[in-house]
Enzyme design. Structure first.
Site, mmCIF file in Angstrom:
data_model
loop_
_atom_site.group_PDB
_atom_site.id
_atom_site.type_symbol
_atom_site.label_atom_id
_atom_site.label_comp_id
_atom_site.label_asym_id
_atom_site.label_seq_id
_atom_site.Cartn_x
_atom_site.Cartn_y
_atom_site.Cartn_z
ATOM 1 N N ALA A 69 -13.423 -144.277 -11.883
ATOM 2 C CA ALA A 69 -12.861 -144.877 -13.083
ATOM 3 C C ALA A 69 -13.540 -146.227 -13.273
ATOM 4 O O ALA A 69 -14.035 -146.817 -12.310
ATOM 5 C CB ALA A 69 -11.363 -145.051 -12.916
ATOM 6 N N GLY A 112 -12.434 -141.466 -9.316
ATOM 7 C CA GLY A 112 -12.254 -140.598 -10.486
ATOM 8 C C GLY A 112 -13.402 -139.622 -10.669
ATOM 9 O O GLY A 112 -13.212 -138.543 -11.243
ATOM 10 N N GLU A 115 -12.584 -136.810 -8.445
ATOM 11 C CA GLU A 115 -11.421 -136.135 -9.031
ATOM 12 C C GLU A 115 -11.815 -135.312 -10.255
ATOM 13 O O GLU A 115 -11.304 -134.218 -10.476
ATOM 14 C CB GLU A 115 -10.357 -137.179 -9.388
ATOM 15 N N GLU A 135 -10.479 -145.443 -3.487
ATOM 16 C CA GLU A 135 -9.515 -146.290 -4.195
ATOM 17 C C GLU A 135 -8.810 -147.275 -3.281
ATOM 18 O O GLU A 135 -8.493 -148.400 -3.670
ATOM 19 C CB GLU A 135 -8.456 -145.427 -4.902
HETATM 20 N N1 CO8 Z 1 -16.564 -149.066 -12.537
HETATM 21 C C1 CO8 Z 1 -17.292 -149.953 -13.257
HETATM 22 N N2 CO8 Z 1 -18.567 -150.249 -13.005
HETATM 23 C C2 CO8 Z 1 -19.167 -149.623 -11.966
HETATM 24 C C3 CO8 Z 1 -18.485 -148.690 -11.173
HETATM 25 C C4 CO8 Z 1 -17.115 -148.414 -11.491
HETATM 26 N N3 CO8 Z 1 -16.391 -147.511 -10.807
HETATM 27 N N4 CO8 Z 1 -19.320 -148.242 -10.220
HETATM 28 C C5 CO8 Z 1 -20.491 -148.858 -10.407
HETATM 29 N N5 CO8 Z 1 -20.399 -149.689 -11.476
HETATM 30 C C6 CO8 Z 1 -21.452 -150.566 -12.031
HETATM 31 C C7 CO8 Z 1 -21.705 -151.750 -11.116
HETATM 32 O O1 CO8 Z 1 -20.748 -152.757 -11.361
HETATM 33 C C8 CO8 Z 1 -23.098 -152.153 -11.525
HETATM 34 O O2 CO8 Z 1 -23.032 -152.852 -12.731
HETATM 35 P P1 CO8 Z 1 -23.798 -154.291 -12.890
HETATM 36 O O3 CO8 Z 1 -25.249 -153.921 -12.754
HETATM 37 O O4 CO8 Z 1 -23.404 -154.732 -14.245
HETATM 38 O O5 CO8 Z 1 -23.323 -155.135 -11.772
HETATM 39 C C9 CO8 Z 1 -23.768 -150.808 -11.825
HETATM 40 O O6 CO8 Z 1 -22.694 -149.886 -12.045
HETATM 41 C C10 CO8 Z 1 -24.595 -150.306 -10.687
HETATM 42 O O7 CO8 Z 1 -23.780 -150.274 -9.518
HETATM 43 P P2 CO8 Z 1 -24.252 -150.932 -8.107
HETATM 44 O O8 CO8 Z 1 -25.160 -152.065 -8.365
HETATM 45 O O9 CO8 Z 1 -23.031 -151.186 -7.314
HETATM 46 O O10 CO8 Z 1 -25.090 -149.696 -7.508
HETATM 47 P P3 CO8 Z 1 -25.346 -149.385 -5.960
HETATM 48 O O11 CO8 Z 1 -26.343 -148.283 -5.959
HETATM 49 O O12 CO8 Z 1 -25.643 -150.642 -5.229
HETATM 50 O O13 CO8 Z 1 -23.931 -148.835 -5.396
HETATM 51 C C11 CO8 Z 1 -21.880 -147.483 -5.474
HETATM 52 C C12 CO8 Z 1 -23.393 -147.623 -5.851
HETATM 53 C C13 CO8 Z 1 -21.763 -147.384 -3.948
HETATM 54 C C14 CO8 Z 1 -21.362 -146.220 -6.110
HETATM 55 C C15 CO8 Z 1 -21.104 -148.720 -5.970
HETATM 56 O O14 CO8 Z 1 -21.428 -148.929 -7.329
HETATM 57 C C16 CO8 Z 1 -19.592 -148.580 -5.861
HETATM 58 O O15 CO8 Z 1 -19.033 -148.711 -4.786
HETATM 59 N N6 CO8 Z 1 -18.903 -148.334 -7.005
HETATM 60 C C17 CO8 Z 1 -17.442 -148.264 -7.080
HETATM 61 C C18 CO8 Z 1 -16.937 -146.963 -6.465
HETATM 62 C C19 CO8 Z 1 -15.419 -146.929 -6.524
HETATM 63 O O16 CO8 Z 1 -14.715 -147.706 -5.894
HETATM 64 N N7 CO8 Z 1 -14.868 -145.983 -7.285
HETATM 65 C C20 CO8 Z 1 -13.454 -145.785 -7.386
HETATM 66 C C21 CO8 Z 1 -12.904 -146.475 -8.593
HETATM 67 S S1 CO8 Z 1 -11.121 -146.287 -8.728
HETATM 68 C C22 CO8 Z 1 -10.913 -144.707 -9.322
HETATM 69 O O17 CO8 Z 1 -11.851 -144.078 -9.696
HETATM 70 C C23 CO8 Z 1 -9.563 -144.037 -9.360
HETATM 71 C C24 CO8 Z 1 -8.681 -144.726 -10.300
HETATM 72 C C25 CO8 Z 1 -7.258 -144.218 -10.238
HETATM 73 C C26 CO8 Z 1 -6.358 -145.286 -10.823
HETATM 74 C C27 CO8 Z 1 -4.990 -144.802 -11.158
HETATM 75 C C28 CO8 Z 1 -4.183 -145.923 -11.844
HETATM 76 C C29 CO8 Z 1 -2.904 -145.435 -12.517
#
Ligand code: CO8
Length: 261
Positions: A69, A112, A115, A135
């Protein structure tokens, strides 16, 4: 092949009877924001309603199926907001797609993204795919069905480990654990997904939909109820022209030519 305009976060096209939805927010590793959700739901519903489409492929880029997400979109929300807007609730409509959906996953399928892949009927993974529910590292728990679908797919102990530690699992382990149907080299992912989807889309459309419905019923019902539903829907196939054609083709030693009715 035809391409659809109007979408900004996805690309949509068709190959024969297969509808392809490609997540396309490369700068955010296909993070699932609300616009992307609306667009995927709309595109999937359009294919579902189109008699000329018999299967859908949902895919991302080589680097990311979807990295979860959109954390930046979620970060400032409070409980009242996410409750009022039913954050992620719209994805249930994608999960309710009635024709078969294949997730062709390469790169990150996290949170997400994992999922979303699990909402599909079959997960086909490239050898660089990785799956996880991170998460908990954000002070959150899964919110798009991950705790339920992952547990059903790989069992309690492994699902608990992944949800509680946020550990990521690579393609090979995901296949061994039953999360994915098959792993293929990255270079072959799209072609393999298209062949699988084309094979499904060449079957009788209503019969493929019935088959999906009964397999899904295994998650929702007791064994006796599920077997009863299967028998009823098996009998229902006998009302279809395609069932007549399929059996006639076998007897006459030729390929079946389904009219999808
Ligand atoms: N959301 C927003 N932006 C993201 C996300 C994300 N999930 N993942 C990556 N990006 C963005 C980064 O911020 C970055 O943007 P910028 O260049 O502007 O800084 C760009 O994408 C590239 O990402 P990285 O530089 O981090 O790329 P890497 O190759 O170094 O790393 C990873 C890749 C390991 C995938 C890393 O990006 C990461 O850890 N991402 C987040 C993964 C994560 O935690 N996902 C879970 C999110 S929560 C969810 O999905 C469930 C929600 C349920 C909520 C329920 C509420 C009711």
């Amino acid at each position: 092949t035809s391409s659809d305009t109007g979408y900004e976060t996805i690309q949509v096209r068709t190959e024969g009877r297969v509808g392809i939805i490609q997540l396309d927010r490369p700068k955010a590793l296909n993070a699932l924001n609300s616009q992307l959700c609306r667009e995927v739901v709309q595109a999937a519903a359009a294919f579902d309603a189109d008699e000329n489409i018999g299967a859908i492929i949902l895919t991302g880029s080589d680097k990311a199926f979807a990295a979860g997400a959109d954390i930046k979109e979620m970060a400032s929300k409070d409980f009242a907001q996410v409750y009022a807007e039913d954050l992620f609730g719209l994805w249930d409509r994608f999960a309710a797609t009635r024709i078969p959906v294949i997730a062709a996953v390469s790169g990150h399928a996290l949170g997400g993204g994992c999922e979303l892949a699990m909402m599909c009927d079959i997960i086909l993974a490239a050898d660089n795919a990785s799956f996880g529910q991170p998460e908990i590292k954000l002070g959150l728990i899964p919110g798009m069905g991950g705790s339920q679908r992952l547990t059903r797919a790989i069992g309690k102990s492994k699902a608990m480990e992944m949800v509680l530690t946020g550990r990521t699992m690579k393609a090979e382990e995901a296949e061994r654990s039953g999360l994915v149907a098959r792993v293929v080299p990255l270079a072959e992912l799209q072609q393999t997904a298209l062949e699988m989807a084309t094979a499904i889309a060449s079957m009788s459309r209503p019969v493929a939909m019935l088959a999906k419905e009964v397999v899904d019923a295994a998650y929702e019902s007791s064994l006796a109820e599920g077997v009863r539903l299967e028998r009823r829907l098996n009998f229902a196939c006998f009302a279809l022209e395609d069932r007549r054609e399929g059996m006639a083709a076998f007897v006459e030693k030729r390929e079946a030519d389904f009219t999808h009715r």
